[in-house]
Design a protein around this motif. Sequence first.
Motif, PDB file in Angstrom:
ATOM      1  N   HIS A   1      47.419  58.648  38.279  1.00  0.00           N
ATOM      2  CA  HIS A   1      47.259  57.246  37.874  1.00  0.00           C
ATOM      3  C   HIS A   1      48.110  56.332  38.746  1.00  0.00           C
ATOM      4  O   HIS A   1      49.206  56.703  39.167  1.00  0.00           O
ATOM      5  CB  HIS A   1      47.663  57.071  36.406  1.00  0.00           C
ATOM      6  CG  HIS A   1      46.751  57.805  35.470  1.00  0.00           C
ATOM      7  ND1 HIS A   1      45.623  57.242  34.927  1.00  0.00           N
ATOM      8  CD2 HIS A   1      46.792  59.086  35.011  1.00  0.00           C
ATOM      9  CE1 HIS A   1      45.008  58.126  34.166  1.00  0.00           C
ATOM     10  NE2 HIS A   1      45.693  59.261  34.195  1.00  0.00           N
ATOM     11  N   CYS A   2      47.614  55.135  38.985  1.00  0.00           N
ATOM     12  CA  CYS A   2      48.345  54.133  39.760  1.00  0.00           C
ATOM     13  C   CYS A   2      49.584  53.697  38.972  1.00  0.00           C
ATOM     14  O   CYS A   2      49.490  53.368  37.785  1.00  0.00           O
ATOM     15  CB  CYS A   2      47.437  52.939  40.023  1.00  0.00           C
ATOM     16  SG  CYS A   2      48.286  51.540  40.782  1.00  0.00           S
ATOM     17  N   ALA A   3      50.742  53.675  39.650  1.00  0.00           N
ATOM     18  CA  ALA A   3      51.989  53.300  38.976  1.00  0.00           C
ATOM     19  C   ALA A   3      52.021  51.811  38.646  1.00  0.00           C
ATOM     20  O   ALA A   3      52.771  51.381  37.777  1.00  0.00           O
ATOM     21  CB  ALA A   3      53.183  53.663  39.853  1.00  0.00           C
ATOM     22  N   LEU A   4      51.211  50.996  39.334  1.00  0.00           N
ATOM     23  CA  LEU A   4      51.213  49.550  39.098  1.00  0.00           C
ATOM     24  C   LEU A   4      50.309  49.152  37.938  1.00  0.00           C
ATOM     25  O   LEU A   4      50.678  48.339  37.099  1.00  0.00           O
ATOM     26  CB  LEU A   4      50.764  48.810  40.367  1.00  0.00           C
ATOM     27  CG  LEU A   4      51.675  48.947  41.582  1.00  0.00           C
ATOM     28  CD1 LEU A   4      51.086  48.185  42.761  1.00  0.00           C
ATOM     29  CD2 LEU A   4      53.075  48.439  41.263  1.00  0.00           C
ATOM     30  N   CYS A   5      49.085  49.738  37.885  1.00  0.00           N
ATOM     31  CA  CYS A   5      48.127  49.273  36.876  1.00  0.00           C
ATOM     32  C   CYS A   5      47.592  50.382  35.983  1.00  0.00           C
ATOM     33  O   CYS A   5      46.871  50.111  35.024  1.00  0.00           O
ATOM     34  CB  CYS A   5      46.966  48.546  37.555  1.00  0.00           C
ATOM     35  SG  CYS A   5      45.832  49.657  38.407  1.00  0.00           S
ATOM     36  N   GLY A   6      47.904  51.629  36.287  1.00  0.00           N
ATOM     37  CA  GLY A   6      47.484  52.724  35.417  1.00  0.00           C
ATOM     38  C   GLY A   6      46.079  53.239  35.661  1.00  0.00           C
ATOM     39  O   GLY A   6      45.642  54.189  35.010  1.00  0.00           O
TER      40      GLY A   6
ATOM     41  N   HIS B   1      44.409  56.630  46.296  1.00  0.00           N
ATOM     42  CA  HIS B   1      44.071  55.218  46.415  1.00  0.00           C
ATOM     43  C   HIS B   1      43.718  54.644  45.051  1.00  0.00           C
ATOM     44  O   HIS B   1      42.967  55.254  44.290  1.00  0.00           O
ATOM     45  CB  HIS B   1      42.879  55.058  47.372  1.00  0.00           C
ATOM     46  CG  HIS B   1      42.436  53.648  47.536  1.00  0.00           C
ATOM     47  ND1 HIS B   1      43.115  52.753  48.337  1.00  0.00           N
ATOM     48  CD2 HIS B   1      41.397  52.965  46.983  1.00  0.00           C
ATOM     49  CE1 HIS B   1      42.504  51.587  48.284  1.00  0.00           C
ATOM     50  NE2 HIS B   1      41.472  51.682  47.468  1.00  0.00           N
ATOM     51  N   CYS B   2      44.285  53.457  44.745  1.00  0.00           N
ATOM     52  CA  CYS B   2      43.941  52.775  43.494  1.00  0.00           C
ATOM     53  C   CYS B   2      42.773  51.830  43.762  1.00  0.00           C
ATOM     54  O   CYS B   2      42.905  50.892  44.544  1.00  0.00           O
ATOM     55  CB  CYS B   2      45.131  51.989  42.953  1.00  0.00           C
ATOM     56  SG  CYS B   2      44.657  50.989  41.513  1.00  0.00           S
ATOM     57  N   PRO B   3      41.616  52.056  43.130  1.00  0.00           N
ATOM     58  CA  PRO B   3      40.445  51.217  43.392  1.00  0.00           C
ATOM     59  C   PRO B   3      40.565  49.820  42.774  1.00  0.00           C
ATOM     60  O   PRO B   3      39.795  48.930  43.116  1.00  0.00           O
ATOM     61  CB  PRO B   3      39.296  52.001  42.735  1.00  0.00           C
ATOM     62  CG  PRO B   3      39.947  52.820  41.682  1.00  0.00           C
ATOM     63  CD  PRO B   3      41.337  53.126  42.157  1.00  0.00           C
ATOM     64  N   VAL B   4      41.538  49.598  41.886  1.00  0.00           N
ATOM     65  CA  VAL B   4      41.671  48.291  41.229  1.00  0.00           C
ATOM     66  C   VAL B   4      42.498  47.332  42.086  1.00  0.00           C
ATOM     67  O   VAL B   4      42.055  46.244  42.433  1.00  0.00           O
ATOM     68  CB  VAL B   4      42.300  48.438  39.823  1.00  0.00           C
ATOM     69  CG1 VAL B   4      42.528  47.070  39.185  1.00  0.00           C
ATOM     70  CG2 VAL B   4      41.410  49.307  38.946  1.00  0.00           C
ATOM     71  N   ASP B   5      43.725  47.752  42.459  1.00  0.00           N
ATOM     72  CA  ASP B   5      44.565  46.838  43.257  1.00  0.00           C
ATOM     73  C   ASP B   5      44.669  47.270  44.722  1.00  0.00           C
ATOM     74  O   ASP B   5      45.462  46.718  45.474  1.00  0.00           O
ATOM     75  CB  ASP B   5      45.955  46.681  42.630  1.00  0.00           C
ATOM     76  CG  ASP B   5      46.607  48.010  42.323  1.00  0.00           C
ATOM     77  OD1 ASP B   5      46.474  48.934  43.142  1.00  0.00           O
ATOM     78  OD2 ASP B   5      47.241  48.132  41.264  1.00  0.00           O
ATOM     79  N   GLU B   6      43.845  48.251  45.108  1.00  0.00           N
ATOM     80  CA  GLU B   6      43.759  48.684  46.514  1.00  0.00           C
ATOM     81  C   GLU B   6      45.076  49.263  47.046  1.00  0.00           C
ATOM     82  O   GLU B   6      45.317  49.276  48.250  1.00  0.00           O
ATOM     83  CB  GLU B   6      43.310  47.520  47.421  1.00  0.00           C
ATOM     84  CG  GLU B   6      41.953  46.933  47.054  1.00  0.00           C
ATOM     85  CD  GLU B   6      40.792  47.888  47.332  1.00  0.00           C
ATOM     86  OE1 GLU B   6      40.883  48.664  48.302  1.00  0.00           O
ATOM     87  OE2 GLU B   6      39.815  47.869  46.569  1.00  0.00           O
TER      88      GLU B   6
HETATM   89 ZN   LIG Z   1      46.434  50.107  40.570  1.00  0.00          ZN
END
Ligand SMILES: [Zn+2]
Length: 310
Positions: free
Chosen positions: A139-144, A157-162
């Motif tokens: 999971h992305c540490a910034l947005c989950g 790669h986080c597809p939400v915040d890139e």
């Molecule tokens: Zn993210």
Amino acid sequence: MSQEGPAARPYAHPVRPALSRAVHDRDGLRRREVQARLGRDLDTRVLVVTEEYLVPVREAEGGPALHFRSAEAVDSEPAELTYLGTHDGIAYAMARGSRDIRADRWTGLRDIGAEVDELDAGLLVEAVALAQWQDRSLHCALCGAVTELRDAGWVRHCPVDETDIFPRTDPAMIVLVHDGADRCVLGRQALWPADRFSVLAGFVEPGESAEQAVAREVFEEVRLVVTDIRYVTSQPWPLPQSLMLGFTAQVDGDQTLVVDQEEIAEAAWFSRAELRNADRVRPKLPPPVSIAHRLITNWLGEEPAIPAWT
Ligand SMILES: [Zn+2]
């Protein structure tokens, strides 16, 4: 694989811990480009790593060896493979899988890290380190959001915040404290059996240098002040994601050991003669796969005669 210009050569440590013996080329500059070709037009050997970080081993004449498969045999698409690098024209990759393929046995880094040859040791520690990191960055540490694996397994790669998330390694220090003459300090952690001893170790804290961590941990654990802190060698220890930085340090002043009791149950000074005496019941020393074993052996000038714990 042919490459333009000089080939990368792994660095050979003067004091080589078991897991720092790698001889393959990590080929980091070509990961993206190589990924699509893994298992297709590249001769690729794949190491399966299970959820428990076990790997298949075959019992060869010279000792245990990693049991690599073809990409077809592990039923993996190139995009699912993590590229480990190349050696002698062969590409090596890691795939996650279960123990449903046949092997002489399935085992872990602690058990065979010192027994396999240099090529296998380097590939094994890299494969386990990447598998551990991939499992810890789902999971992305910034947005989950759920992350996607990219770049031959080397980026999440986080597809939400890139955001691109790269493999992480936590620095830890391990130190053989000596008296400048013939004795060194060995301690027993509170959770260990009564005969298990090792040199002192701990994580480097945020905003701290490795040398400062050495001085702080030694004082916290046994109340010794040290000087002449010298770097010796390092070893990856991906259980889950540490890099052990190995040092020696000399006690400065009072040599009385005061054990903190929280982390360390007991500690004592041991002479070289004591560590060469195979008849001693205590202590047992760290196994050859550990950097602790390498630090003790280096200080002693030979392999310790007393047995290792496993
Ligand atoms: Zn993210």
